[in-house]
Design an enzyme around this catalytic site. Sequence first.
Site, PDB file in Angstrom:
ATOM      1  N   ARG A 261       0.863  -1.180   0.000  1.00  0.00           N
ATOM      2  CA  ARG A 261       0.000   0.000   0.000  1.00  0.00           C
ATOM      3  C   ARG A 261       0.898   1.228   0.000  1.00  0.00           C
ATOM      4  O   ARG A 261       2.032   1.189   0.481  1.00  0.00           O
ATOM      5  CB  ARG A 261      -0.902   0.011   1.226  1.00  0.00           C
ATOM      6  CG  ARG A 261      -1.825  -1.197   1.365  1.00  0.00           C
ATOM      7  CD  ARG A 261      -2.644  -1.088   2.647  1.00  0.00           C
ATOM      8  NE  ARG A 261      -3.597  -2.183   2.799  1.00  0.00           N
ATOM      9  CZ  ARG A 261      -3.342  -3.297   3.500  1.00  0.00           C
ATOM     10  NH1 ARG A 261      -2.172  -3.434   4.110  1.00  0.00           N
ATOM     11  NH2 ARG A 261      -4.264  -4.253   3.590  1.00  0.00           N
TER      12      ARG A 261
ATOM     13  N   HIS B 136      -4.194  -9.153   3.953  1.00  0.00           N
ATOM     14  CA  HIS B 136      -5.645  -9.120   4.137  1.00  0.00           C
ATOM     15  C   HIS B 136      -6.032  -9.957   5.364  1.00  0.00           C
ATOM     16  O   HIS B 136      -5.577 -11.084   5.515  1.00  0.00           O
ATOM     17  CB  HIS B 136      -6.365  -9.687   2.912  1.00  0.00           C
ATOM     18  CG  HIS B 136      -6.343  -8.766   1.737  1.00  0.00           C
ATOM     19  ND1 HIS B 136      -6.564  -9.205   0.443  1.00  0.00           N
ATOM     20  CD2 HIS B 136      -6.129  -7.430   1.652  1.00  0.00           C
ATOM     21  CE1 HIS B 136      -6.488  -8.182  -0.386  1.00  0.00           C
ATOM     22  NE2 HIS B 136      -6.232  -7.096   0.322  1.00  0.00           N
TER      23      HIS B 136
ATOM     24  N   TYR C  33      -9.832 -10.808  -6.417  1.00  0.00           N
ATOM     25  CA  TYR C  33      -8.849 -10.958  -7.491  1.00  0.00           C
ATOM     26  C   TYR C  33      -9.078 -12.212  -8.314  1.00  0.00           C
ATOM     27  O   TYR C  33      -8.599 -12.307  -9.443  1.00  0.00           O
ATOM     28  CB  TYR C  33      -7.428 -10.932  -6.914  1.00  0.00           C
ATOM     29  CG  TYR C  33      -7.087  -9.602  -6.301  1.00  0.00           C
ATOM     30  CD1 TYR C  33      -6.850  -8.489  -7.100  1.00  0.00           C
ATOM     31  CD2 TYR C  33      -7.042  -9.442  -4.925  1.00  0.00           C
ATOM     32  CE1 TYR C  33      -6.571  -7.265  -6.542  1.00  0.00           C
ATOM     33  CE2 TYR C  33      -6.754  -8.217  -4.360  1.00  0.00           C
ATOM     34  CZ  TYR C  33      -6.525  -7.122  -5.181  1.00  0.00           C
ATOM     35  OH  TYR C  33      -6.254  -5.898  -4.618  1.00  0.00           O
TER      36      TYR C  33
ATOM     37  N   HIS D 203      -2.327   2.146  -5.824  1.00  0.00           N
ATOM     38  CA  HIS D 203      -3.117   0.951  -5.524  1.00  0.00           C
ATOM     39  C   HIS D 203      -3.334   0.101  -6.766  1.00  0.00           C
ATOM     40  O   HIS D 203      -3.579  -1.103  -6.658  1.00  0.00           O
ATOM     41  CB  HIS D 203      -4.455   1.347  -4.894  1.00  0.00           C
ATOM     42  CG  HIS D 203      -4.819   0.498  -3.712  1.00  0.00           C
ATOM     43  ND1 HIS D 203      -4.056   0.452  -2.564  1.00  0.00           N
ATOM     44  CD2 HIS D 203      -5.835  -0.376  -3.518  1.00  0.00           C
ATOM     45  CE1 HIS D 203      -4.608  -0.394  -1.705  1.00  0.00           C
ATOM     46  NE2 HIS D 203      -5.680  -0.913  -2.262  1.00  0.00           N
TER      47      HIS D 203
ATOM     48  N   ARG E 192      -0.667  -2.358  -6.720  1.00  0.00           N
ATOM     49  CA  ARG E 192      -0.961  -3.408  -5.739  1.00  0.00           C
ATOM     50  C   ARG E 192      -1.961  -4.409  -6.327  1.00  0.00           C
ATOM     51  O   ARG E 192      -1.797  -5.623  -6.180  1.00  0.00           O
ATOM     52  CB  ARG E 192      -1.512  -2.778  -4.467  1.00  0.00           C
ATOM     53  CG  ARG E 192      -1.921  -3.747  -3.367  1.00  0.00           C
ATOM     54  CD  ARG E 192      -2.241  -2.952  -2.099  1.00  0.00           C
ATOM     55  NE  ARG E 192      -3.057  -3.685  -1.145  1.00  0.00           N
ATOM     56  CZ  ARG E 192      -2.576  -4.497  -0.207  1.00  0.00           C
ATOM     57  NH1 ARG E 192      -1.273  -4.700  -0.127  1.00  0.00           N
ATOM     58  NH2 ARG E 192      -3.386  -5.089   0.636  1.00  0.00           N
TER      59      ARG E 192
END
Length: 324
Positions: free
Chosen positions: A152, A287, A296, A261, A264
């Site tokens: 991040r 996460h 994803y 992001h 990422r």
Amino acid sequence: MDTSTESPLVERYLEHVRVERRLADRTVELYAIHLETLIENAAAAGLALEQVQTAHVRRWMAQLHSAGRESRGIALVLSCWRGFYRWLGHEGRIGSNPVQDVHAPKAARPLPKALAVDEAVQLAQLHDEEADPWTEARDRAIVELLYGCGLRVGELTGLDLRASNTARGWVDLDAQEASVLGKGSKRRTVPVGAKAAEALADWLARREDCAALPAARLRDPAGAAALFIGRTGTRLSPHAIWRQLRQRSLKAGLAAPVHPHMLRHSFASHLLQSSSDLRAVQELLGHASISTTQVYTRLDFQHLAKAYDAAHPRARVKEEGGKK
């Protein structure tokens, strides 16, 4: 403005919102359209407007959803109907509001935007001949760490030169790993790839060339201890990294500006395309829940579906004459 309906009750309500609530003409027009739908639904069910129950409203909302109406549009219809029945209650025409506990279906969670693999490589391999070597080395290392480690932007800006009790994060080049402090103050360690390590070593060799660094160390020791600093000698802000990355992506010739992001997202999507190891990606991203990472898999399927549509001979129906 024509807001004619077949219901005196609806006519009175529209006059109420127009005169007493002073809603805009366009809003009143939309209310008239939504209430006309209500009238039609009630008539089809053999009901007066005052006889409509919650079960009827739920069924009509389900029909709208099945017809492809978006959640936001359904929410607007419900808001209009809810206000109408609230007014009927104030008028003493009904005992309870049949729309009060009916809500629009949740909108589908939007897929994160990720770069294609070749676009990510194109950005990472950019060498900006017009930039000064100090800035170029720093920005190249930033791109490599964001894309290569899935950090991040706040985790990136929190990196210090070396490990300490006060450091939020640091990179160990010998071990080729980064320690970062993520959401919820949870620390995790992620591997640093060869390209990222190479770019970071080049940046570290140039970092001390910042003329403002000695003064910055006196003025703001914590800021000057940052891995990534600006020309003032102090820690780069997330906003500065957003701005630099946007400029760099445009110089790389990418179609759309890139934000941190997005790199990422690209890191996660490209890992899943290669390994399909959802748990590993969850750990690397930091996460707390696997459900957050599962978005994803949808992105990965979208990528595969596009490749199938573009390449597979049975993906599309041929038009007459053999043309696609």
